[in-house]
Design a protein around this motif. Sequence first.
Motif, PDB file in Angstrom:
ATOM      1  N   LYS A  39      43.410  69.201  70.684  1.00  0.00           N
ATOM      2  CA  LYS A  39      44.860  69.133  70.612  1.00  0.00           C
ATOM      3  C   LYS A  39      45.344  70.142  69.563  1.00  0.00           C
ATOM      4  O   LYS A  39      45.029  70.009  68.375  1.00  0.00           O
ATOM      5  CB  LYS A  39      45.199  67.697  70.181  1.00  0.00           C
ATOM      6  N   TRP A  40      46.033  71.168  70.013  1.00  0.00           N
ATOM      7  CA  TRP A  40      46.564  72.182  69.096  1.00  0.00           C
ATOM      8  C   TRP A  40      48.074  72.051  69.073  1.00  0.00           C
ATOM      9  O   TRP A  40      48.701  71.857  70.116  1.00  0.00           O
ATOM     10  CB  TRP A  40      46.173  73.593  69.545  1.00  0.00           C
ATOM     11  N   LYS A  41      48.657  72.210  67.913  1.00  0.00           N
ATOM     12  CA  LYS A  41      50.112  72.184  67.828  1.00  0.00           C
ATOM     13  C   LYS A  41      50.654  73.518  68.337  1.00  0.00           C
ATOM     14  O   LYS A  41      51.769  73.616  68.817  1.00  0.00           O
ATOM     15  CB  LYS A  41      50.562  71.932  66.394  1.00  0.00           C
ATOM     16  N   LYS A  42      49.827  74.547  68.159  1.00  0.00           N
ATOM     17  CA  LYS A  42      50.183  75.851  68.706  1.00  0.00           C
ATOM     18  C   LYS A  42      48.880  76.568  69.011  1.00  0.00           C
ATOM     19  O   LYS A  42      47.948  76.545  68.198  1.00  0.00           O
ATOM     20  CB  LYS A  42      50.986  76.641  67.664  1.00  0.00           C
ATOM     21  N   LYS A  43      48.794  77.161  70.166  1.00  0.00           N
ATOM     22  CA  LYS A  43      47.549  77.814  70.552  1.00  0.00           C
ATOM     23  C   LYS A  43      47.323  79.107  69.760  1.00  0.00           C
ATOM     24  O   LYS A  43      48.280  79.776  69.378  1.00  0.00           O
ATOM     25  CB  LYS A  43      47.555  78.110  72.058  1.00  0.00           C
ATOM     26  N   TRP A  44      46.074  79.448  69.521  1.00  0.00           N
ATOM     27  CA  TRP A  44      45.741  80.681  68.795  1.00  0.00           C
ATOM     28  C   TRP A  44      46.074  81.892  69.653  1.00  0.00           C
ATOM     29  O   TRP A  44      46.127  81.802  70.885  1.00  0.00           O
ATOM     30  CB  TRP A  44      44.255  80.685  68.404  1.00  0.00           C
ATOM     31  N   ASN A  45      46.306  83.032  68.959  1.00  0.00           N
ATOM     32  CA  ASN A  45      46.568  84.243  69.742  1.00  0.00           C
ATOM     33  C   ASN A  45      45.422  85.252  69.676  1.00  0.00           C
ATOM     34  O   ASN A  45      45.424  86.252  70.372  1.00  0.00           O
ATOM     35  CB  ASN A  45      47.902  84.888  69.330  1.00  0.00           C
TER      36      ASN A  45
END
Length: 631
Positions: A39-45
């Motif tokens: 569960k990520w609050k924001k995905k990595w780029n």
Amino acid sequence: MKDFTRQHRISSLSEYTKAYDSSVKDPESFWSDIASSFKWKKKWNQTLKWDFEAPDVKWFLGGKLNITENLLDRHLEERGEEVAILWEPNDPDEKGLSISYRELHRKVCQFANAMISKGVAKGDRVIIYMPMVPEAAVAMLACARIGAVHSVVFAGFSASALADRINDCEAKMVLTSDGNFRGAKTIDVKGVVDEAVAKCGCIEKVIVYQRTKSDVHMESGRDLWWHDAIQDVSEEHQAEEMDAEDLLFILYTSGSTGKPKGVVHTCGGYMVYTYYSFLNVFQYKPGDIYWCTADVGWITGHSYIVYGPLLAGATTVMFEGVPTYPDAGRFWEVCDKYQVNQFYTAPTAIRALEAHGLELVEKHKLDSLRVIGSVGEPINEEAWHWYHEHIGKRKCPLVDTWWQTETGGIMISALAGITPNKPAHASLPLPGIQPVIVDSEGNELTGNNVEGNLCVKFPWPSILRTTYGDHERCKHTYFSAYKNMYFTGDGAKRDHDGYLRILGRVDDVINVSGHRMGTAEVENAIDEHPKVIESAVVGYPHDIKGQGIYAFVIAETDGIEDEIKETVNKMIGPIAKPDKIQIVPGLPKTRSGKIMRRILRKIASKETDNLGDTSTLLNPEVVEEIIKGAS
Ligand code: 7RM
């Protein structure tokens, strides 16, 4: 219950080979795939950025998460009522505890709120100096929840060792207990904290968990009881948003110089790797009961009692006591009591329990065991066979897991029942791990039947990021010996079948009962004794401990051996007390003044027939005198 772990659990040798190959061919998509299940609050780029020269390693760049959402909140819906922690107290007559994921979530949220109200904020360092009670895990996870950086200090370390660690990371708070039950003893933990904190200007608050009901001093304005701190505090808490590369914890470990290093691990990579390695090495399946006997003060306790198992939604047993209390059958009793399926311990414990005889083993069934594991030092063949035969009843795969505080997770090990088991061999690297054996010039030795220094040539998600407050030291210790490689400090051999065997440290680090100790660190402690002029410490083979500590000491008088032991006890703690102290007239030195430890090591191991050339020494005559004194 859905088995969310299935998709990343390797279940055959051919799957291992496939996973390994793809992890080497395309590491970024390999790890991305595993990371995506969280569960990520924001995905990595960006998945990976690395430069071993600097060193600068980052995983899941730009990703935002909180590790506790992944090991608590994420499980609530599917397995909220499942047991997260099964706690076995020191005293077998005291009632144990069984804490569900839902309860653990509540406790962590509540303590997180309590810490915030006492002034702890994201990025602050918090020292945890606690016994093996569930609150130790709650403390770690509450820090992680609010973004504070925990540094657990093994509760056997002395006040002076604790003070060094507090000062090094400039911690604001200490979480501790009034006392600690260990076997028949009660240890005054709070007294040690008081003595340490007196030497630290940075500590604002000390929260004390009541365990032994000992009569302790509570410093007004500074100290408060855990039960008071959580009184009427909300059990709801919104997890702090952390960057994948924000610090999760610092763990101090010994190296070849005097001062312990604060190994830094970060949130994203550590999460992905401890989960993946736990699942695959132990072949954990939902419903299994898993037990690792380490203390949370060591990396094994961090990665494989708390983080790895909870990320996988496992039931993890936490044991407060010692293997020999009330008798040397305690481990086996607890295995039967909880019907443990995976059991993970250290070779030193195996050897010590073996010495107590089979009777205490045979009283117990041990029929729930499916996997047994070993960690911390090389497991000798004799102990391997005893463990495999008498504990694993020849039916449990024995995973000999090689890794380090710095690697964060298991690097080289069989996957239980999947890849082959070979006595005294850690065997094969996990997917994503690229170990190499190098010669002294740093040339990679390929093929089988080669021996040299063990390095890793490509980053994995839980590699250390730095040593706290001293990046140069990190670079120098791990990334300078060989270009573009992480150097482990261990020697290794790839045998004729291609399996890796770890040969032990090649630097001035000794491994006593699976605990790492820098010889320089012990020497510094010995030198604190007012009558000591100089000392040199080496390891020597010890039947139970693996290595014992042998100290050669130049002193103003003899007869101070016990006082020296006490000095070391005070400076570091009981684990660093020398097993043997020899007062010597001098130490063998090179003309440039370097102590020739090679010679001392041979004397300590009673291998004096072949000391090599001593003629170039500054003081060759002293060698004979030391040998005489040793016998
Ligand atoms: C997990 C841990 C690390 C050092 C390491 C080795 C030795 C650990 C094994 C082993 C042979 C093993 N972290 N070591 N596991 N040696 N076989 N399976 O112990 O940072 O405290 O120690 O321990 O020398 O470099 S640690």
